[in-house]
Design a protein around this motif. Structure first.
Motif, mmCIF file in Angstrom:
data_model
loop_
_atom_site.group_PDB
_atom_site.id
_atom_site.type_symbol
_atom_site.label_atom_id
_atom_site.label_comp_id
_atom_site.label_asym_id
_atom_site.label_seq_id
_atom_site.Cartn_x
_atom_site.Cartn_y
_atom_site.Cartn_z
ATOM 1 N N UNK A 259 31.597 -24.333 -5.309
ATOM 2 C CA UNK A 259 32.779 -24.369 -6.183
ATOM 3 C C UNK A 259 32.371 -23.977 -7.601
ATOM 4 N N UNK A 260 33.096 -23.034 -8.185
ATOM 5 C CA UNK A 260 32.650 -22.450 -9.453
ATOM 6 C C UNK A 260 33.778 -22.386 -10.468
ATOM 7 N N UNK A 261 33.487 -22.857 -11.667
ATOM 8 C CA UNK A 261 34.375 -22.731 -12.823
ATOM 9 C C UNK A 261 33.775 -21.699 -13.760
ATOM 10 N N UNK A 262 34.599 -20.740 -14.174
ATOM 11 C CA UNK A 262 34.133 -19.675 -15.071
ATOM 12 C C UNK A 262 34.892 -19.807 -16.384
ATOM 13 N N UNK A 263 34.177 -19.990 -17.474
ATOM 14 C CA UNK A 263 34.780 -20.074 -18.804
ATOM 15 C C UNK A 263 34.367 -18.851 -19.609
ATOM 16 N N UNK A 264 35.318 -18.315 -20.388
ATOM 17 C CA UNK A 264 34.994 -17.118 -21.173
ATOM 18 C C UNK A 264 35.720 -17.146 -22.513
ATOM 19 N N UNK A 265 35.020 -16.650 -23.533
ATOM 20 C CA UNK A 265 35.643 -16.465 -24.837
ATOM 21 C C UNK A 265 36.349 -15.121 -24.896
ATOM 22 N N UNK A 266 37.627 -15.134 -25.247
ATOM 23 C CA UNK A 266 38.391 -13.887 -25.307
ATOM 24 C C UNK A 266 37.890 -12.921 -26.363
ATOM 25 N N UNK A 267 37.123 -13.441 -27.346
ATOM 26 C CA UNK A 267 36.563 -12.592 -28.396
ATOM 27 C C UNK A 267 35.055 -12.381 -28.215
ATOM 28 N N UNK A 268 34.593 -12.518 -26.986
ATOM 29 C CA UNK A 268 33.179 -12.285 -26.716
ATOM 30 C C UNK A 268 32.899 -10.800 -26.847
ATOM 31 N N UNK A 269 32.101 -10.434 -27.854
ATOM 32 C CA UNK A 269 31.770 -9.025 -28.076
ATOM 33 C C UNK A 269 30.394 -8.670 -27.517
ATOM 34 N N UNK A 270 29.669 -9.675 -27.042
ATOM 35 C CA UNK A 270 28.364 -9.405 -26.444
ATOM 36 C C UNK A 270 28.506 -9.111 -24.947
ATOM 37 N N UNK A 271 29.094 -10.052 -24.209
ATOM 38 C CA UNK A 271 29.403 -9.831 -22.789
ATOM 39 C C UNK A 271 30.927 -9.900 -22.681
ATOM 40 N N UNK A 272 31.602 -8.771 -22.755
ATOM 41 C CA UNK A 272 33.063 -8.753 -22.877
ATOM 42 C C UNK A 272 33.784 -9.419 -21.707
ATOM 43 N N UNK A 273 35.019 -9.904 -21.931
ATOM 44 C CA UNK A 273 35.780 -10.670 -20.933
ATOM 45 C C UNK A 273 35.936 -10.019 -19.563
ATOM 46 N N UNK A 274 35.975 -8.695 -19.411
ATOM 47 C CA UNK A 274 36.061 -8.154 -18.039
ATOM 48 C C UNK A 274 34.939 -8.637 -17.125
ATOM 49 N N UNK A 275 33.799 -9.039 -17.700
ATOM 50 C CA UNK A 275 32.721 -9.586 -16.888
ATOM 51 C C UNK A 275 33.127 -10.919 -16.269
ATOM 52 N N UNK A 276 33.877 -11.725 -17.000
ATOM 53 C CA UNK A 276 34.378 -12.976 -16.445
ATOM 54 C C UNK A 276 35.327 -12.723 -15.290
ATOM 55 N N UNK A 277 36.161 -11.708 -15.436
ATOM 56 C CA UNK A 277 37.082 -11.357 -14.355
ATOM 57 C C UNK A 277 36.321 -10.911 -13.115
ATOM 58 N N UNK A 278 35.213 -10.227 -13.322
ATOM 59 C CA UNK A 278 34.429 -9.778 -12.172
ATOM 60 C C UNK A 278 33.772 -10.960 -11.461
ATOM 61 N N UNK A 279 33.241 -11.915 -12.211
ATOM 62 C CA UNK A 279 32.720 -13.130 -11.582
ATOM 63 C C UNK A 279 33.809 -13.785 -10.739
#
Length: 317
Positions: A259-279
């Motif tokens: 079971x996995x929870x993925x948290x992402x900052x919408x203003x992440x400029x280092x690893x951009x949010x599309x990476x969270x969507x891919x996870x």
């Protein structure tokens, strides 16, 4: 014209002569940093000859502790907000990865020049063994998120749940990279950085990973700056940046069953949010929560808001 050029050159030399001594920042022995950055409940444990800075808090009868893993150039201090909110109900273990914080570079039985993801994941399993933790909830940010999913891949029976916070794992193109990381990837410049480290460069690097740079305080910059100076850390960072794997093991992510929870900052400029969507697409049954105004370290930038989502995921009140 020639006279003006010579005068300009002379001024440049003078400024350089002033700036270099000011920016000179030699390594500091760990003993000089412990008093400020390792007060109680900090402790040091030995894992296969490697001394590790950690904090082990909360009820000892917790059968599945929460293990928190920080990102590149960070330390266990980045989790202090989460620890305060979780330790009343759960055992929470935070530690400095080898190459960072007060733990410092790999020593002992470990390869002293290997900072790739699986090497750090195997070290994390060794630390869990040392602490008699048979299985745990793993939460990690950035590099720490990569270490967390690699542990889950290498030893799935020992990871009950995953919390991935702006985690590394896929190939990506940064919109903005902290200046310290960029310099660490340049062979000649990175060698010089082991002797020279302007505090302003550290400040700019920390600001770049916050959604709201104004939240970065002088005290926060002090922490990142001083722990970067820990003896051996800058050399380890050079090695780490040269060993970036950039998605080469990403196929292992889709095989995760926890079971996995993925948290992402919408203003992440280092690893951009599309990476969270891919996870979220690759890990079956996972949940993605995006904080639109936060950056690459949302757990540090706004611990109160982000930990509430974690508590819900873990069934805590």
């Amino acid at each position: 014209m020639m006279m003006l050029l010579w005068r300009a050159f002379g001024v440049l030399l003078m400024l350089t002569a002033i700036a270099v001594p000011l920016a000179r920042a030699p390594d500091r022995p760990v003993e000089t940093l412990v008093a400020r950055w390792a007060p109680a409940p900090s402790d040091f444990v030995e894992v296969k000859g490697q001394m590790v800075h950690l904090r082990d808090e909360g009820p000892r009868n917790d059968q599945a502790p929460i293990v928190l893993i920080h990102g590149t150039s960070a330390s266990l201090h980045t989790w202090e907000g989460w620890v305060a909110a979780l330790k009343t109900q759960r055992r929470v273990i935070s530690f400095d990865l080898p190459g960072f914080g007060l733990t410092g570079p790999f020593t002992g039985d470990y390869a002293h020049d290997d900072y790739r993801g699986d090497a750090l994941a195997r070290f994390t399993l060794d630390l869990m063994d040392q602490l008699h933790v048979q299985h745990a909830v793993l939460a990690g940010n950035s590099l720490g998120g990569e270490v967390a999913w690699r542990v889950a891949s290498l030893a799935p029976a020992r990871v009950d749940k995953l919390v991935l916070v702006d985690a590394a794992g896929y190939d990506f193109v940064p919109e903005d990279m902290p200046v310290g990381f960029r310099l660490a990837r340049l062979p000649v410049v990175s060698a010089l950085s082991e002797w020279f480290l302007p505090r302003g460069m550290v400040e700019a690097s920390v600001q770049s990973v916050y959604g709201e740079p104004a939240k970065v305080t002088a005290a926060l910059v002090d922490r990142y700056f001083e722990l970067t100076l820990r003896e051996g850390n800058r050399h380890a960072l050079r090695l780490r940046m040269q060993q970036l794997e950039m998605g080469q093991d990403a196929a292992r992510i889709a095989a995760l069953k926890q079971p996995t929870l993925i948290l992402w900052g919408g203003r992440d400029r280092l690893i951009p949010p599309p990476n969270g969507q891919r996870f979220a697409r690759d890990i079956a049954g996972s949940r993605l929560v995006v904080f639109p105004e936060l950056g690459h370290v949302p757990h540090e930038e706004d611990p109160a808001r982000t930990v509430e989502v974690v508590k819900d995921f873990l069934g805590l009140k």
